[in-house]
Design a protein around this motif. Structure first.
Motif, PDB file in Angstrom:
ATOM      1  N   CYS A   1     -17.673  18.634  34.927  1.00 52.77           N
ATOM      2  CA  CYS A   1     -17.069  19.422  36.011  1.00 52.77           C
ATOM      3  C   CYS A   1     -16.213  20.535  35.379  1.00 52.77           C
ATOM      4  O   CYS A   1     -16.059  20.597  34.184  1.00 52.77           O
ATOM      5  CB  CYS A   1     -16.219  18.515  36.886  1.00 52.77           C
ATOM      6  N   GLY A   2     -15.698  21.395  36.184  1.00 51.55           N
ATOM      7  CA  GLY A   2     -14.808  22.450  35.690  1.00 51.55           C
ATOM      8  C   GLY A   2     -14.375  23.274  36.879  1.00 51.55           C
ATOM      9  O   GLY A   2     -13.952  24.413  36.734  1.00 51.55           O
ATOM     10  N   ARG A   3     -14.476  22.634  38.056  1.00 51.15           N
ATOM     11  CA  ARG A   3     -14.169  23.386  39.286  1.00 51.15           C
ATOM     12  C   ARG A   3     -12.752  23.940  39.284  1.00 51.15           C
ATOM     13  O   ARG A   3     -12.510  25.031  39.774  1.00 51.15           O
ATOM     14  CB  ARG A   3     -14.325  22.467  40.497  1.00 51.15           C
ATOM     15  N   CYS A   4     -11.802  23.134  38.767  1.00 52.59           N
ATOM     16  CA  CYS A   4     -10.407  23.585  38.824  1.00 52.59           C
ATOM     17  C   CYS A   4     -10.202  24.831  37.955  1.00 52.59           C
ATOM     18  O   CYS A   4      -9.412  25.716  38.323  1.00 52.59           O
ATOM     19  CB  CYS A   4      -9.453  22.464  38.438  1.00 52.59           C
TER      20      CYS A   4
ATOM     21  N   GLY B   1      -6.617  14.666  34.223  1.00 51.84           N
ATOM     22  CA  GLY B   1      -7.687  15.613  34.513  1.00 51.84           C
ATOM     23  C   GLY B   1      -7.475  16.950  33.819  1.00 51.84           C
ATOM     24  O   GLY B   1      -6.421  17.222  33.243  1.00 51.84           O
ATOM     25  N   ARG B   2      -8.484  17.787  33.916  1.00 51.78           N
ATOM     26  CA  ARG B   2      -8.374  19.121  33.304  1.00 51.78           C
ATOM     27  C   ARG B   2      -7.315  19.960  34.010  1.00 51.78           C
ATOM     28  O   ARG B   2      -6.816  20.929  33.452  1.00 51.78           O
ATOM     29  CB  ARG B   2      -9.738  19.828  33.348  1.00 51.78           C
ATOM     30  N   ASN B   3      -6.967  19.563  35.232  1.00 47.72           N
ATOM     31  CA  ASN B   3      -5.865  20.239  35.940  1.00 47.72           C
ATOM     32  C   ASN B   3      -4.513  19.679  35.514  1.00 47.72           C
ATOM     33  O   ASN B   3      -3.489  20.006  36.114  1.00 47.72           O
ATOM     34  CB  ASN B   3      -6.052  20.128  37.453  1.00 47.72           C
TER      35      ASN B   3
ATOM     36  N   ILE C   1      -5.505  11.414  37.720  1.00 50.14           N
ATOM     37  CA  ILE C   1      -6.491  11.250  38.793  1.00 50.14           C
ATOM     38  C   ILE C   1      -6.898   9.784  38.855  1.00 50.14           C
ATOM     39  O   ILE C   1      -7.373   9.213  37.869  1.00 50.14           O
ATOM     40  CB  ILE C   1      -7.733  12.135  38.554  1.00 50.14           C
TER      41      ILE C   1
ATOM     42  N   GLY D   1     -13.182  11.282  34.462  1.00 47.02           N
ATOM     43  CA  GLY D   1     -14.100  11.682  35.531  1.00 47.02           C
ATOM     44  C   GLY D   1     -14.287  13.184  35.580  1.00 47.02           C
ATOM     45  O   GLY D   1     -14.849  13.714  36.545  1.00 47.02           O
ATOM     46  N   CYS D   2     -13.792  13.895  34.572  1.00 44.68           N
ATOM     47  CA  CYS D   2     -13.919  15.357  34.555  1.00 44.68           C
ATOM     48  C   CYS D   2     -15.187  15.820  33.839  1.00 44.68           C
ATOM     49  O   CYS D   2     -15.510  17.016  33.882  1.00 44.68           O
ATOM     50  CB  CYS D   2     -12.719  15.977  33.845  1.00 44.68           C
TER      51      CYS D   2
ATOM     52  N   HIS E   1     -12.777  14.580  43.221  1.00 47.67           N
ATOM     53  CA  HIS E   1     -12.186  13.243  43.349  1.00 47.67           C
ATOM     54  C   HIS E   1     -11.162  13.176  44.474  1.00 47.67           C
ATOM     55  O   HIS E   1     -10.716  12.093  44.834  1.00 47.67           O
ATOM     56  CB  HIS E   1     -11.557  12.817  42.023  1.00 47.67           C
TER      57      HIS E   1
HETATM   58  S1  SF4 Z   1     -11.895  19.716  39.445  1.00 49.61           S
HETATM   59 FE1  SF4 Z   1     -13.302  18.692  38.024  1.00 49.61          FE
HETATM   60  S2  SF4 Z   1     -12.546  19.241  35.961  1.00 49.61           S
HETATM   61 FE2  SF4 Z   1     -10.897  19.697  37.425  1.00 49.61          FE
HETATM   62  S3  SF4 Z   1      -9.616  17.851  37.461  1.00 49.61           S
HETATM   63 FE3  SF4 Z   1     -11.122  17.618  39.123  1.00 49.61          FE
HETATM   64  S4  SF4 Z   1     -12.861  16.497  38.175  1.00 49.61           S
HETATM   65 FE4  SF4 Z   1     -11.582  17.293  36.521  1.00 49.61          FE
END
Ligand code: SF4
Ligand code: SF4
Length: 282
Positions: free
Chosen positions: A178-181, A138-140, A144, A174-175, A233
């Motif tokens: 998204c970009g919440r992190c 994931g982007r973090n 995942i 699955g990212c 997720h």
């Molecule tokens: S918050 Fe969104 S972008 Fe960050 S790891 Fe989770 S799915 Fe990916």
């Protein structure tokens, strides 16, 4: 692997991970590894299981979910937070035991023929986990899994046999969209182009290298779950199934005065089996 407590696993041929190695070297060259000098050593072994343990033909990668009641976050204002993986027995000990049991069950009874890896050896475990079909990175920067989310720990067993059939790599991310992190990270440690700047990462600054330089940890005493608790997720991911990951204490029972006055001896008696002890052993 299920019989010894893993939730998800896969098997990967022991080949060099050239693409992952190139990305890692670019990340290092970008100055993202704050005081993590060990990452610059043994790079060839990290991305080549045969170089790490000669004779290796396959890598079995296992993952265990540890999500618990505090993985989803703390109430605003609580400023003695501990990452949820650190509430239970140290996963290094648990996973090593599980991987040794798995080796026995698979018939690898000669201890030197296999190698058990849980963070301690240089090995690109997230790249291997993706190739083993466990999930995407994931982007973090965490693996995942579509069912278990990212609150997982990984372990690997390097074995001297080829496998009849290897796992399918996890291909999708699955990212997308998204970009919440990135938005949630309190210090802006997640690079929009990918990877973590560990100079800014609270988890690194409180676990890997507790810095003597002033650093605002935003209420985290040990680790940081912010880029996981916000991830969609993880919202529906189940809590831990393996009893080894049952929390042994709750940070909610302790305030800043307790932590300020805690002696190493009392820490050992209260938290001695947990990863939190790394904080007191520096
Ligand atoms: S918050 Fe969104 S972008 Fe960050 S790891 Fe989770 S799915 Fe990916
Ligand atoms: S662990 Fe915390 S500080 Fe580090 S990248 Fe994730 S949210 Fe940011």
């Amino acid at each position: 692997m299920a019989a010894v407590g893993f939730d998800v696993w896969g098997v990967v041929p022991a080949v060099e991970l050239s693409d992952a190695k190139r990305r890692f070297e670019q990340w290092l060259a970008g100055g993202n590894a704050y005081r993590l000098d060990y990452l610059e050593r043994n790079i060839h072994k990290r991305f080549d299981p045969q170089a790490l343990h000669p004779g290796t033909r396959s890598v079995i990668v296992g993952a265990v979910g540890y999500k618990n009641h505090l993985s989803e976050g703390y109430e605003a204002g609580f400023d003695c937070r501990v990452a949820s993986y650190a509430l239970s027995r140290d996963y290094h000990d648990s996973l090593r035991e599980m991987l040794r049991q798995a080796a026995q069950m698979l018939g690898f009874t000669e201890p030197k023929s296999v190698k058990v890896c849980v963070d301690s050896a240089p090995l690109a475990e997230k790249s291997l986990a993706r190739l083993a079909g466990i999930g995407w990175i994931g982007r973090n920067s965490l693996i995942i899994n579509p069912r278990l989310g990212s609150f997982m720990v990984l372990g690997e067993l390097l074995v001297p046999e080829e496998c009849d059939e290897y796992s399918e790599p996890y291909g999708e991310s699955g990212c997308v969209g998204c970009g919440r992190c990135l938005l949630r990270c309190p210090t802006g440690a997640i690079n929009p182009q990918g990877g973590i700047n560990t100079t800014l990462c609270i988890s690194n600054r409180t676990v890997e290298r507790a810095s003597e330089e002033p650093f605002d940890t935003r209420g985290w005493l040990f680790g940081c779950d912010e880029c996981q608790s916000c991830c969609p997720h993880n919202a529906s991911a189940p809590h831990y199934r393996n009893p080894r990951f049952e929390p042994t204490f709750s940070p909610l029972d302790y305030d800043s005065e307790f932590w300020a006055n805690l002696t190493p001896e009392e820490a050992e008696s209260r938290f001695g089996t947990t990863p939190l002890m790394r904080r007191f052993k520096k």
